[in-house]
Design a protein around this motif. Structure first.
Motif, PDB file in Angstrom:
ATOM      1  N   MET A 141     -13.691   2.326  -4.153  1.00  0.00           N
ATOM      2  CA  MET A 141     -13.003   3.685  -3.712  1.00  0.00           C
ATOM      3  C   MET A 141     -11.350   3.419  -3.216  1.00  0.00           C
ATOM      4  O   MET A 141     -11.375   2.862  -2.405  1.00  0.00           O
ATOM      5  N   VAL A 142     -10.686   3.926  -3.844  1.00  0.00           N
ATOM      6  CA  VAL A 142      -9.101   4.271  -3.806  1.00  0.00           C
ATOM      7  C   VAL A 142      -9.223   5.916  -3.246  1.00  0.00           C
ATOM      8  O   VAL A 142     -10.104   7.193  -3.885  1.00  0.00           O
ATOM      9  N   GLU A 192      -0.856   0.622  -7.029  1.00  0.00           N
ATOM     10  CA  GLU A 192      -0.830   0.629  -5.102  1.00  0.00           C
ATOM     11  C   GLU A 192      -2.247   0.822  -4.726  1.00  0.00           C
ATOM     12  O   GLU A 192      -2.111   0.961  -3.755  1.00  0.00           O
ATOM     13  N   LEU A 193      -3.407   1.977  -5.385  1.00  0.00           N
ATOM     14  CA  LEU A 193      -3.836   2.653  -4.434  1.00  0.00           C
ATOM     15  C   LEU A 193      -5.108   1.473  -4.580  1.00  0.00           C
ATOM     16  O   LEU A 193      -5.616   0.986  -3.432  1.00  0.00           O
ATOM     17  N   PHE A 198      -7.726  -3.084  -1.081  1.00  0.00           N
ATOM     18  CA  PHE A 198      -8.834  -3.767  -0.792  1.00  0.00           C
ATOM     19  C   PHE A 198      -7.443  -4.502   0.494  1.00  0.00           C
ATOM     20  O   PHE A 198      -8.253  -5.122   1.215  1.00  0.00           O
ATOM     21  N   ASP A 199      -6.684  -3.822   1.184  1.00  0.00           N
ATOM     22  CA  ASP A 199      -6.031  -4.207   2.343  1.00  0.00           C
ATOM     23  C   ASP A 199      -6.598  -3.375   3.229  1.00  0.00           C
ATOM     24  O   ASP A 199      -6.593  -4.351   4.125  1.00  0.00           O
ATOM     25  N   ALA A 200      -7.542  -2.787   3.279  1.00  0.00           N
ATOM     26  CA  ALA A 200      -8.376  -1.921   4.110  1.00  0.00           C
ATOM     27  C   ALA A 200      -9.639  -3.086   4.120  1.00  0.00           C
ATOM     28  O   ALA A 200      -9.653  -2.813   5.992  1.00  0.00           O
ATOM     29  N   PRO A 249      -5.052  -9.469  -2.616  1.00  0.00           N
ATOM     30  CA  PRO A 249      -5.609 -10.178  -3.891  1.00  0.00           C
ATOM     31  C   PRO A 249      -4.285 -10.434  -4.875  1.00  0.00           C
ATOM     32  O   PRO A 249      -3.658 -11.294  -5.216  1.00  0.00           O
ATOM     33  N   GLY A 250      -3.354  -9.820  -4.331  1.00  0.00           N
ATOM     34  CA  GLY A 250      -2.792  -9.463  -5.619  1.00  0.00           C
ATOM     35  C   GLY A 250      -2.336  -9.294  -6.040  1.00  0.00           C
ATOM     36  O   GLY A 250      -3.545  -9.100  -7.099  1.00  0.00           O
TER      37      GLY A 250
END
Length: 316
Positions: free
Chosen positions: A200-201, A212-213, A218-220, A225-226
């Motif tokens: 979910m973004v 970006e979203l 993923f960062d959250a 992953p890049g």
């Protein structure tokens, strides 16, 4: 082994012998902290197993029991046999010689990252937590659930039918109609598919690129992953996206994001994408299906009343 991992350009190795520092906490404490915080814990078990190795394993699984990759060097009929059997529930691989070990570890780490297995448990936990927090906020009782049908039978019987590989859809409805809750349920259900990466973004001011979203989501969950790996997930049709928050951003940001979504879905036709919005614009993303949740039935209301011991009139 460390050099083989570093050459992948997917992960950075941390080894007690090379990465602990003299200042600050003791080397053992540094290593236990690294075991707790690492994304992948590689454990090499040879003929013997020392107490420190068991301590490191215990720390790693306490933080994330799904991030362990075990390698058994040689036969199990040795002093470390009992420990091998104890950890054999993790992903493990037997290696016959030390010469095979570096490539075997590198291959397994690469597969663990590129397959998405490294992040799937964290994604599920984050989705469940988000659903439970949302339900607590709106006063739904813990564990309460029911199937929400759609008002457009051609779209499928449920929200889950909208969230499939190659599917594009808007799920519309007024605030509080249950769009986000239903989408979270569909994402959580999708985590039972071992190859799916459900995410979910959330749209945010100024963010006009879908990638970006996705990277922010993923960062959250502490996964970076890049862009290249994310696009691999898209090409393979493994990424299932729900986009929320579209009504909370300005028209310029939303329109630019819609343009980018059109481009990304054309570039990656196998991606599954469900957009949540109060009203679906008739002139944007015209290839997206439109659907809305059916209103709560009397049976749904009765179930809610029974679950939360409420007066039916207060629910209505």
């Amino acid at each position: 082994v460390a050099q083989a991992i570093d050459r992948l350009d997917l992960a950075d190795s941390w080894m007690f012998e090379f990465n602990s520092v003299a200042a600050g906490s003791s080397p053992d404490a540094q290593y236990l902290q690294a075991a707790r915080q690492c994304d992948v814990f590689v454990i090499l078990v040879g003929h013997d197993v020392r107490a420190g190795t068991i301590d490191e394993y215990d720390e790693a699984v306490r933080d994330n029991p799904h991030n362990v990759l075990a390698f058994f060097l040689g036969p199990d009929s040795c002093p470390s046999g009992d420990f091998r059997r104890q950890i054999s529930g993790h992903t493990h691989r037997r290696v016959e010689s030390q010469e095979e070990l570096p490539q075997a570890v590198a291959d397994s780490v690469q597969d663990f990252v590129v397959s998405g297995a490294i992040v799937q448990p964290s994604l599920r936990a984050a989705l469940v937590q988000r659903r439970d927090v949302l339900r607590a906020f709106v006063g739904l009782p813990p564990g309460f659930t029911f199937e929400r049908g759609l008002d457009d039978p051609s779209s499928g019987a449920s929200v889950g039918e909208l969230l499939k590989t190659g599917s594009r859809a808007f799920l519309t409805g007024p605030p509080g109609s249950g769009k986000t809750d239903a989408a979270l349920e569909a994402l959580i259900e999708a985590t039972t598919n071992p190859v799916a990466i459900p995410l979910m973004v959330r749209a945010r001011p100024g963010a006009t690129r879908l990638i970006e979203l996705v990277l922010a989501a993923f960062d959250a969950v502490a996964f970076a992953p890049g862009e290249e790996l994310v696009r691999l997930f898209m090409r393979e049709g493994r990424l299932l996206l729900v986009i929320d928050g579209l009504d909370e951003v300005g028209a310029a940001t939303r329109d630019a994001l819609f343009d980018d979504i059109d481009a990304e879905t054309e570039r990656h036709p196998r991606i599954g994408l469900l957009a949540l919005q109060r009203y679906a614009p008739a002139d944007r993303m015209v290839h997206f299906r439109r659907a809305a949740l059916m209103p709560l039935t009397p049976g749904d209301l009765d179930a809610l009343v029974t679950a939360d011991h409420l007066d039916r009139k207060s629910v209505v």
